[in-house]
Each structure stands twice: as structure tokens, then as C-alpha cells.
Design a protein around this motif. Structure first.
Motif, PDB file in Angstrom:
ATOM      1  N   LEU A 339       0.849  -1.188   0.000  1.00 34.62           N
ATOM      2  CA  LEU A 339       0.000   0.000   0.000  1.00 34.62           C
ATOM      3  C   LEU A 339       0.883   1.235   0.000  1.00 34.62           C
ATOM      4  N   ARG A 340       0.621   2.143  -0.934  1.00 35.45           N
ATOM      5  CA  ARG A 340       1.446   3.339  -1.050  1.00 35.45           C
ATOM      6  C   ARG A 340       0.568   4.583  -1.171  1.00 35.45           C
ATOM      7  N   ILE A 341       1.088   5.680  -0.682  1.00 33.53           N
ATOM      8  CA  ILE A 341       0.442   6.971  -0.874  1.00 33.53           C
ATOM      9  C   ILE A 341       0.857   7.462  -2.253  1.00 33.53           C
ATOM     10  N   LEU A 342      -0.097   7.508  -3.166  1.00 35.23           N
ATOM     11  CA  LEU A 342       0.207   7.800  -4.560  1.00 35.23           C
ATOM     12  C   LEU A 342       0.307   9.295  -4.818  1.00 35.23           C
ATOM     13  N   SER A 343      -0.683  10.063  -4.374  1.00 34.11           N
ATOM     14  CA  SER A 343      -0.706  11.496  -4.649  1.00 34.11           C
ATOM     15  C   SER A 343      -1.628  12.185  -3.662  1.00 34.11           C
ATOM     16  N   ALA A 344      -1.602  13.518  -3.687  1.00 39.20           N
ATOM     17  CA  ALA A 344      -2.448  14.278  -2.767  1.00 39.20           C
ATOM     18  C   ALA A 344      -2.668  15.681  -3.319  1.00 39.20           C
ATOM     19  N   VAL A 358      -6.385  12.538  -0.721  1.00 39.15           N
ATOM     20  CA  VAL A 358      -5.169  11.712  -0.786  1.00 39.15           C
ATOM     21  C   VAL A 358      -5.534  10.424  -1.510  1.00 39.15           C
ATOM     22  N   GLU A 359      -4.674   9.982  -2.417  1.00 34.45           N
ATOM     23  CA  GLU A 359      -4.899   8.719  -3.138  1.00 34.45           C
ATOM     24  C   GLU A 359      -4.007   7.623  -2.576  1.00 34.45           C
ATOM     25  N   ILE A 360      -4.622   6.464  -2.327  1.00 33.53           N
ATOM     26  CA  ILE A 360      -3.908   5.273  -1.852  1.00 33.53           C
ATOM     27  C   ILE A 360      -3.891   4.248  -2.981  1.00 33.53           C
ATOM     28  N   TRP A 361      -2.722   3.719  -3.246  1.00 31.37           N
ATOM     29  CA  TRP A 361      -2.553   2.769  -4.344  1.00 31.37           C
ATOM     30  C   TRP A 361      -2.162   1.395  -3.791  1.00 31.37           C
ATOM     31  N   ASN A 362      -2.872   0.371  -4.224  1.00 33.65           N
ATOM     32  CA  ASN A 362      -2.493  -1.001  -3.898  1.00 33.65           C
ATOM     33  C   ASN A 362      -1.502  -1.476  -4.954  1.00 33.65           C
ATOM     34  N   ALA A 363      -0.218  -1.373  -4.631  1.00 38.25           N
ATOM     35  CA  ALA A 363       0.835  -1.756  -5.570  1.00 38.25           C
ATOM     36  C   ALA A 363       1.185  -3.234  -5.465  1.00 38.25           C
ATOM     37  N   GLY A 364       0.500  -3.963  -4.567  1.00 38.01           N
ATOM     38  CA  GLY A 364       0.808  -5.371  -4.381  1.00 38.01           C
ATOM     39  C   GLY A 364       0.054  -6.275  -5.334  1.00 38.01           C
ATOM     40  N   ALA A 365       0.223  -7.578  -5.117  1.00 37.12           N
ATOM     41  CA  ALA A 365      -0.398  -8.573  -5.995  1.00 37.12           C
ATOM     42  C   ALA A 365      -1.696  -9.126  -5.431  1.00 37.12           C
ATOM     43  N   GLY A 393      -3.630  -3.304  -7.702  1.00 37.60           N
ATOM     44  CA  GLY A 393      -3.444  -2.358  -8.788  1.00 37.60           C
ATOM     45  C   GLY A 393      -4.400  -1.175  -8.773  1.00 37.60           C
ATOM     46  N   ALA A 394      -5.414  -1.203  -7.901  1.00 39.20           N
ATOM     47  CA  ALA A 394      -6.418  -0.141  -7.885  1.00 39.20           C
ATOM     48  C   ALA A 394      -5.991   1.024  -6.995  1.00 39.20           C
ATOM     49  N   VAL A 395      -6.665   2.156  -7.201  1.00 36.57           N
ATOM     50  CA  VAL A 395      -6.385   3.375  -6.434  1.00 36.57           C
ATOM     51  C   VAL A 395      -7.667   3.835  -5.762  1.00 36.57           C
ATOM     52  N   LEU A 396      -7.566   4.255  -4.494  1.00 37.49           N
ATOM     53  CA  LEU A 396      -8.704   4.791  -3.749  1.00 37.49           C
ATOM     54  C   LEU A 396      -8.418   6.248  -3.409  1.00 37.49           C
ATOM     55  N   LYS A 397      -9.354   7.132  -3.798  1.00 35.56           N
ATOM     56  CA  LYS A 397      -9.224   8.546  -3.442  1.00 35.56           C
ATOM     57  C   LYS A 397      -9.984   8.783  -2.139  1.00 35.56           C
TER      58      LYS A 397
END
Length: 449
Positions: A339-344, A358-365, A393-397
């Protein structure tokens, strides 16, 4: 000589909180301590520049504080005073009862007993316990007018100035909040409670001599902002202190005893330039004692201010020129997990209420259930994350709602964003500097996004 009496008062403080700090490598010196003090970095010198990414008090054992009659009696006194230094101060019957209850506990403490024994034997011969108690009430709690350099300040009390703090700012102006200065405010308990409730912002340490916490964990000299709010949580004034400080961990009884002894010594001409140089534990200090100044310029019978100035100790590191060597701890950011903080967007056009995100990105598998997850700012204020399963792979705002003053707030000047799971563990953290209006800040590179 009375120097050893100050050390004896310090040594007999049974209600002291233990303190752990960070060493030069950033590790805690004592993870089991009641207080974890995180001084972090040197302050820049401006209220607009906040270099300390984390709170000053990383941990305080508030359960221990809640179980102590002494600390709870002290805390009950903190809300008895008006913040603005020109607002009238009176003592209601209920407040008088609170003061008397606090004095009962302080006078019964070993630190104050040591102070009384010395004062009655060496400074005010044959002083009775009743006279001493009346003196304590007068010097610390009685409302008086102070005269200094041709100006008079009404509604002063020693307790308010030293332990609560006063605000100097314009009232009734057009802006939503005013900028002003802090006068006094020399209590670690008050600061810890204010920090817990998002009323103060620690900007970094500020020492002339000595060093940060690893040199002596029982004192801090700092820059700070005190956000004075009204009863509905609206910001009234942003109050700045360019240099202040307080003991850390010492009990209210110990600090009262040290200040009371310095008060009597000052009346008897035993201070040098209103300071008493003492050794307390491993540290050397100047205890600064300012008495009330009367209309004729003489010393009055009330305390105006009392605070410690840390002068260093035997472990203080200096360079060839005698300058103190401080190795600041940099706050390590982590944003490389699943889980990564993608943007804000910290500074949206127009009103910030409900438009920051703030956008959270699931960078995992694997998919990740976000139930109980939350974002936080530097002060630890939370923004709950929607309880959804974020597929790989999805992003949550996440909208930063600013629902109350106790919820996450994104600064336009400098900020910290952290992501925590349902157990409170930090999974990702990023920081940023000045955020231009409408600018989206990117913290991770999303491949194929």
C-alpha cells in the motif's frame, strides 16, 4: 550555600515521570520510559517553517497521569484562566477550592517539605506552616498588577504565566484568526496535553548551550505555535514562541518547590541577575526567577515567571571552536510497500473544507481489506479510510473531510501524510514542502497508470 537543597528537591521527586530520548542513531534510549521525547531537528526560527515532522512527545503514559491525585489536581487548574493577557482574571469559590486542594498535595510532597525546612531555617526564621501556605497562595495564585519599564500589566498570576501561558494578540480584528506571541508557558504537562488535543505545534529545538534530548532528557528548549481556539473549536489566534522551554518529567510539586525556593532566595539577594545556577541530576541549569515589579520598582511578593535554562553537562559534544555538536535525526519516510500513498491535493482552489484528498494505491499482488485503516497528519489527527477491499493495482481517493479540529488537516506550507492499518501500524509515510494552489503532489510512480 543552598545549591545542594535544589539537588535534594530534585532527587526526592517521587512523582517524576521517567524519560527516554533518541540517541544519535535515532534509537530510543529507554523504550520502557513513561515519556518518549522526540526533539528531532533544530527549529528554523519562523512560525511559518515547521521542520519537525513528528510531535515532541512521541509517547506519554497518560494512564499513570490519570491515576495520580497530584497531576489530576494540577490539570484541573489549567482551564481557570483567560488566554488573552489583558482579559480580567478572578478566582471563583470553586476555583479557590481547586487551588487549596492542589496546595494540600504540594505541601505534603517531599520536595516541598525539603524546601520549607530550608526556607524556615535559613531564610525566614521560625516561619510557621500556616504562614508558608499563605505565602504559597499569594506568590503563585493571587492576582496582581505588574509594573515594568513604565508599563502596567493587570490580572497577572504566577501560576497562569508559568504553567498555563498567556497570549498577546489583537482582539476584534477582521481576520478569522490573529497572529500573536506566547508569554510564559513553561509546563511539560500542559504541552503534552495540548499536543494530544492538537492545540500546539512543535517546530523544533532551540538551544544556545547544551544539546537536544540525548544530552539531558529532563529539559527541552524549543520553538512552538499555540493554536488558541474558542469553545466551538474555531481558531482565534496563532501564538508563536521563538524560544521557550520547560523541565520534562518533573512533577508539579517538584517544580513548585524549586520555584518557591528561588523566589525566597531572590527576596534575600541570593540570585545573580535573577538566576540561580544549580546542578540537577547530570545537568547544569540556570533557574530564572522573575519577581513581580511594583510601582516603585522594587521586588513584589508575587512570582512573574520561572523557568529553566539548560547549560549542558559533561557529555555535551563540542567542536574545536566550542560550538555544540548536534546530530539531528532525520525522519525516515517509507512508501515502498504493497500500500502506497500515490498522490495528494493539499491546497485546492477555494475553500479547503472537504476538497482536499489523498490517493492510496495497492501496488501489491493481492487484494487488501481497508477496514479500520486511516490516514494521519503530523499531529496524528486521523482521517478514516472507507471500509472497502482495494483490489490489486487499484487506487482509492480519500477525501480529507476536516470534520472537526481533531481530524486530519493538510497544511499548504509543509506536511506529513501517513497511512495506518487497523492496529495502528504505519504502512506508508510521505512528506512535502510548499504546496501551490491546485497542484497535485505525486509520491509514487504507478507503472502503467
Amino acid at each position: 550555600m543552598s545549591d545542594h537543597i535544589y539537588q535534594a528537591i530534585w532527587n526526592e521527586d517521587a512523582d517524576r515521570f521517567s524519560v527516554g530520548t533518541r540517541n544519535v542513531d535515532g534509537d530510543w534510549t529507554d523504550m520502557t520510559a513513561d515519556i518518549l521525547l522526540d526533539e528531532q531537528v533544530k527549529a528554523k526560527g519562523s512560525r511559518q517553517i515547521d521542520l519537525a515532522a513528528n510531535p515532541l512527545f512521541a509517547r506519554v503514559d497518560f494512564d499513570k497521569m490519570a491515576a495520580s491525585d497530584l497531576y489530576q489536581s494540577f490539570i484541573r487548574l489549567l482551564d481557570n484562566y483567560a488566554v488573552h493577557f489583558r482579559d480580567p482574571e478572578t478566582i471563583s469559590p470553586a476555583e479557590r477550592d481547586e487551588i487549596e486542594g492542589f496546595l494540600d498535595l504540594v505541601i505534603a510532597s517531599r520536595p516541598m517539605q525539603i524546601a520549607f525546612e530550608h526556607i524556615s531555617a535559613e531564610l525566614v526564621r521560625d516561619m510557621t506552616a500556616e504562614t508558608f501556605r499563605r505565602d504559597l497562595f499569594r506568590m503563585w495564585f493571587e492576582v496582581y498588577t505588574n509594573f515594568f519599564r513604565g508599563k502596567s500589566t493587570h490580572f497577572c498570576t504566577g501560576f497562569e504565566h508559568v504553567f498555563v501561558g498567556e497570549g498577546k494578540y489583537k482582539k476584534g480584528a477582521n481576520s478569522a484568526s490573529e497572529k500573536g506571541e506566547i508569554s510564559g508557558y513553561h509546563s511539560w504537562v500542559k504541552f503534552a496535553l495540548d499536543e494530544l488535543n492538537n492545540r500546539v505545534d512543535y517546530l523544533g529545538y532551540k538551544y544556545d548551550l547544551g544539546g537536544p534530548g540525548p544530552e539531558n532528557p529532563h529539559v527541552v528548549t524549543l520553538q512552538m505555535v499555540w493554536n488558541h481556539q474558542d469553545m466551538t473549536g474555531n481558531l482565534v489566534a496563532e501564538l508563536f514562541k521563538s524560544k521557550g522551554g520547560f523541565f520534562v518529567g518533573s512533577s508539579p510539586a517538584c517544580e513548585f518547590a524549586l520555584g518557591t525556593l528561588a523566589y525566597y532566595e531572590g527576596l534575600h539577594g541570593l540570585l545573580t541577575n535573577q538566576k540561580k545556577r544549580v546542578q540537577l541530576g547530570e545537568g547544569k541549569f540556570d533557574l530564572v526567577m522573575y519577581h513581580e515589579t511594583t510601582a516603585d520598582g522594587s521586588l513584589g511578593q508575587h512570582i512573574r515567571s520561572f523557568y529553566p535554562v539548560f547549560l549542558g553537562d559533561g557529555s555535551t559534544r563540542t567542536d574545536d571552536s566550542g560550538n555544540v555538536v548536534v546530530r539531528p535525526r532525520t525522519v525516515e519516510m517509507q512508501n515502498d510497500g504493497p500500500l502506497r500513498i500515490l498522490s495528494a491535493l493539499p491546497n485546492p482552489p477555494g475553500d479547503d473544507q472537504g476538497t482536499e484528498w489523498v490517493e492510496i494505491w495497492n501496488a501489491g499482488a493481492a487484494d487488501i481489506d481497508l477496514t479500520g485503516y486511516e490516514l494521519r497528519d503530523k499531529m496524528g489527527r486521523p482521517q478514516p479510510v472507507e471500509a472497502v477491499v482495494l483490489i490489486a493495482g487499484a487506487v482509492l481517493k480519500v477525501s480529507v473531510t476536516r470534520a472537526t479540529v481533531h481530524h486530519m488537516q493538510m497544511s499548504n506550507r509543509k506536511g506529513l501524510i501517513t497511512l495506518h492499518d487497523s492496529s495502528g501500524e504505519m504502512l506508508a509515510s510521505v512528506n512535502y514542502g510548499q504546496a501551490a494552489e491546485g497542484a497535485v503532489l505525486t509520491f509514487a510512480e504507478r507503472l502503467g497508470g
